[in-house]
Scaffold this motif. Sequence first.
Motif, PDB file in Angstrom:
ATOM      1  N   ARG A 159       0.527  -1.500   0.050  1.00  0.00           N
ATOM      2  CA  ARG A 159      -0.136   0.632  -0.212  1.00  0.00           C
ATOM      3  C   ARG A 159       0.965   1.120  -0.244  1.00  0.00           C
ATOM      4  N   THR A 160       0.271   2.684  -0.511  1.00  0.00           N
ATOM      5  CA  THR A 160       1.045   3.578  -0.570  1.00  0.00           C
ATOM      6  C   THR A 160       0.445   4.691   0.682  1.00  0.00           C
ATOM      7  N   GLY A 161       1.602   5.410   1.253  1.00  0.00           N
ATOM      8  CA  GLY A 161       1.192   5.942   2.705  1.00  0.00           C
ATOM      9  C   GLY A 161       1.571   7.326   2.566  1.00  0.00           C
ATOM     10  N   GLY A 162       2.222   8.088   3.536  1.00  0.00           N
ATOM     11  CA  GLY A 162       2.651   9.243   2.795  1.00  0.00           C
ATOM     12  C   GLY A 162       3.540  10.220   3.941  1.00  0.00           C
ATOM     13  N   ILE A 163       4.348  10.663   3.915  1.00  0.00           N
ATOM     14  CA  ILE A 163       5.525  10.688   5.285  1.00  0.00           C
ATOM     15  C   ILE A 163       4.482  11.820   5.870  1.00  0.00           C
ATOM     16  N   LEU A 164       3.873  12.519   5.757  1.00  0.00           N
ATOM     17  CA  LEU A 164       3.651  13.416   6.134  1.00  0.00           C
ATOM     18  C   LEU A 164       2.471  13.028   7.231  1.00  0.00           C
ATOM     19  N   VAL A 165       2.001  11.522   7.635  1.00  0.00           N
ATOM     20  CA  VAL A 165       1.129  10.785   8.783  1.00  0.00           C
ATOM     21  C   VAL A 165       2.457  11.161  10.294  1.00  0.00           C
ATOM     22  N   TYR A 166       4.348  11.236   9.822  1.00  0.00           N
ATOM     23  CA  TYR A 166       5.136  11.811  11.060  1.00  0.00           C
ATOM     24  C   TYR A 166       4.686  13.305  11.483  1.00  0.00           C
ATOM     25  N   GLY A 167       4.614  14.251  10.897  1.00  0.00           N
ATOM     26  CA  GLY A 167       4.014  15.834  11.401  1.00  0.00           C
ATOM     27  C   GLY A 167       5.662  16.615  10.967  1.00  0.00           C
ATOM     28  N   GLN A 168       5.814  17.306  11.728  1.00  0.00           N
ATOM     29  CA  GLN A 168       6.953  18.018  11.919  1.00  0.00           C
ATOM     30  C   GLN A 168       8.069  17.012  12.798  1.00  0.00           C
ATOM     31  N   GLY A 169       9.482  17.182  11.849  1.00  0.00           N
ATOM     32  CA  GLY A 169      10.391  16.830  12.989  1.00  0.00           C
ATOM     33  C   GLY A 169      11.592  16.799  12.030  1.00  0.00           C
ATOM     34  N   GLU A 170      12.202  16.841  12.392  1.00  0.00           N
ATOM     35  CA  GLU A 170      14.044  16.959  11.455  1.00  0.00           C
ATOM     36  C   GLU A 170      14.618  15.250  11.096  1.00  0.00           C
TER      37      GLU A 170
END
Length: 293
Positions: A103-114
């Motif tokens: 499946r394809t998700g997206g890194i946006l689910v992790y919110g802000q992060g360095e």
Amino acid sequence: MHVLLTGATGYIGSAVLKGLIQGGHSVTALVRTEDAADRLRGTDVDAAVGDMRDAGFITALAQKVDAVIHTATTGDGHKAAAERTLTDAVIAGLGDTGKPFIRTGGILVYGQGEDITEASPRRAPSFVAWRDAMDIPTLQAPGIRSILIEPGVAYGYGHGIPNLVSRAEITEGDGPALILLGEGNQHWTTVHVDDLAALYILALEKAPHGSTYLGVNGHNPTARELGEAASRVRGLGGRVAPETAAETIARLGAFGEALLLSQQATGRAARELGWTPTRPTLIDEINAGTYTN
């Protein structure tokens, strides 16, 4: 393998389709219209015309293949329900076979992060908050080899989200400048669409059940850096004009709020699987005129 691929005529899906064929896999492509099926004819791809929300149809297709790769989206306000229907139907169709379902998700689910990794806390903005109820339960589904790929901002061939920066409006008056998304200080994780497709193929062949991979190449430019590069190519001398976060959100809604997140990641887990991104960076693509001509 014989792979059922959704989204085969879309941006990411078309790159995955090319990678599958080059890798010697056979493909049945789920498409929504006869016009989309016509575009695939003559490419050694079987086109199945139907809707990802038709559970019986999806289950029947999944029963006939060795693996499923899902890259499609409905493009409307019913994404969550459509994803749930398709996911349940695929799992039912694959049954207790151990066959892969990517499946394809997206890194946006992790919110802000360095330094985002697959183990980072999930702090999804409203634009993708619905994914929380989908991703983890599907990864834990028994009987199949479930894999989640979470891309960053995909780019390549002049398509995708980068156009919101590179082709942005220009201020009027003396010293015209390219208008940024917010202040432009937010970092974006990025990945060339062809490198991303290679990750899907590698995961299909090697990734274990329950695994997640960030599809990012480790190049994390700021929106300002992207805007300045586009400004130079467009003859504006690198001049950019920030706007407030409120102005960006007013223009783009919840999507704009997500694009204001600052994210950085290296994609180390995918590299440990054997993935090696080789394509030019997004800055290189902009400098070459791909996103401004």
